[in-house]
Design an enzyme around this catalytic site. Structure first.
Site, PDB file in Angstrom:
ATOM      1  N   SER A  17       0.819  -1.219   0.000  1.00  0.00           N
ATOM      2  CA  SER A  17       0.000   0.000   0.000  1.00  0.00           C
ATOM      3  C   SER A  17       0.855   1.272   0.000  1.00  0.00           C
ATOM      4  O   SER A  17       0.490   2.271  -0.631  1.00  0.00           O
ATOM      5  CB  SER A  17      -0.961  -0.005   1.181  1.00  0.00           C
TER       6      SER A  17
ATOM      7  N   CYS B 157      -6.853  -6.346  -0.329  1.00  0.00           N
ATOM      8  CA  CYS B 157      -5.667  -6.300   0.528  1.00  0.00           C
ATOM      9  C   CYS B 157      -5.058  -4.892   0.572  1.00  0.00           C
ATOM     10  O   CYS B 157      -5.652  -4.006   1.172  1.00  0.00           O
ATOM     11  CB  CYS B 157      -4.692  -7.383   0.076  1.00  0.00           C
TER      12      CYS B 157
ATOM     13  N   ARG C 169       0.007 -11.401   4.141  1.00  0.00           N
ATOM     14  CA  ARG C 169       0.349 -10.208   4.943  1.00  0.00           C
ATOM     15  C   ARG C 169      -0.842  -9.247   4.974  1.00  0.00           C
ATOM     16  O   ARG C 169      -0.742  -8.059   4.688  1.00  0.00           O
ATOM     17  CB  ARG C 169       1.613  -9.515   4.389  1.00  0.00           C
TER      18      ARG C 169
ATOM     19  N   HIS D  77      -7.403 -12.218  -1.143  1.00  0.00           N
ATOM     20  CA  HIS D  77      -7.116 -12.120  -2.587  1.00  0.00           C
ATOM     21  C   HIS D  77      -7.940 -13.106  -3.407  1.00  0.00           C
ATOM     22  O   HIS D  77      -7.417 -14.180  -3.780  1.00  0.00           O
ATOM     23  CB  HIS D  77      -5.642 -12.458  -2.831  1.00  0.00           C
TER      24      HIS D  77
ATOM     25  N   GLU E 247      -8.434 -13.069  -6.417  1.00  0.00           N
ATOM     26  CA  GLU E 247      -7.784 -13.238  -7.732  1.00  0.00           C
ATOM     27  C   GLU E 247      -6.709 -14.334  -7.712  1.00  0.00           C
ATOM     28  O   GLU E 247      -6.223 -14.734  -8.764  1.00  0.00           O
ATOM     29  CB  GLU E 247      -7.195 -11.896  -8.212  1.00  0.00           C
TER      30      GLU E 247
HETATM   31  N1  GLN Z   1       0.973  -5.819   3.797  1.00  0.00           N
HETATM   32  C1  GLN Z   1       0.647  -5.085   2.611  1.00  0.00           C
HETATM   33  C2  GLN Z   1       0.441  -3.603   2.906  1.00  0.00           C
HETATM   34  O1  GLN Z   1       0.447  -3.209   4.013  1.00  0.00           O
HETATM   35  C3  GLN Z   1      -0.583  -5.651   1.932  1.00  0.00           C
HETATM   36  C4  GLN Z   1      -0.308  -7.053   1.468  1.00  0.00           C
HETATM   37  C5  GLN Z   1      -1.075  -7.463   0.274  1.00  0.00           C
HETATM   38  O2  GLN Z   1      -1.659  -6.646  -0.472  1.00  0.00           O
HETATM   39  N2  GLN Z   1      -1.020  -8.731  -0.016  1.00  0.00           N
HETATM   40  O3  GLN Z   1       0.265  -2.857   2.004  1.00  0.00           O
END
Ligand code: GLN
Length: 197
Positions: A57, A87, A144, A179, A181
């Site tokens: 992000s 995510c 994550r 996700h 996808e």
């Molecule tokens: N941990 C990532 C973040 O903070 C997000 C992880 C993901 O999009 N798979 O942006």
């Protein structure tokens, strides 16, 4: 599926960083959908909906600012452009990010915690039935992942998994911690397309 004008529905995938190809491959399996890789603000006016993919992000947010996409995109979302954040995409949409002053699109009425599952549960699979989408068990892939710590009155919870909010909807906005996808199940992609049509 076709929109009112009988044309293909144009779905953009923000293609700056992250799981772009995987979303494109899912959309290509849905009839009547034309996929557009979005890298410039000018392209936003050509699309009927936009997917913000997973990734990092902070990186995607920085690029949204650098490429001057963030403000026109925020305006369009506020005036009804359908968007779905997966995510990192969910983090980009949030009005609050726990422990962080900086927010990005600032449109989704939630407080989101990044990397919320810690290092031990860094990545995991689960599944759930989400009646609003489908009657079968939908596979869920978390990498994550963030989860939503607080959901404001504007957002509707679609899924709570092990006590954590992991999917929400707010008018034209859809957001998932996981996700879809990265699985073979197209329920979320089809649901997003149905929201638009
Ligand atoms: N941990 C990532 C973040 O903070 C997000 C992880 C993901 O999009 N798979 O942006």
């Amino acid at each position: 599926m076709q929109n009112g004008a009988g044309k293909l529905m144009k779905i953009g995938v923000l293609a700056l960083q992250g799981s772009v190809i995987e979303h494109i491959q899912c959309l290509q399996k849905i009839e009547g959908v034309q996929v557009v890789e979005v890298r410039k603000a000018e392209q936003l006016s050509e699309i009927d909906g936009l997917i913000l993919p997973g990734g990092e992000s902070t990186t995607i947010g920085k690029m949204l600012r650098e490429y001057r996409i963030i403000e026109p995109l925020r305006d369009l979302i506020q005036s009804g452009l359908p968007v779905w954040g997966t995510c990192a995409g969910m983090i980009l949409l949030a009005k609050d990010i726990v422990g962080q002053d900086e927010v990005y699109l600032d449109v989704l009425d939630v407080s989101v915690r990044r990397n919320a599952y810690g290092s031990q549960l860094d990545s995991f699979q689960s599944s759930a039935v989400i009646h609003k989408l489908a009657e079968h068990d939908i596979p869920l892939t978390f990498i994550r992942a963030p989860y939503i710590e607080k959901c404001g009155p504007e957002a509707e919870i679609l899924l709570i998994l092990d006590g954590n909010i992991v999917a929400v909807e707010q008018d034209n906005i859809l957001a998932t911690s996981f996700h879809p996808e990265l699985t073979e199940d197209l329920s979320f992609h089809k649901y997003f397309i149905k929201k638009i049509s």
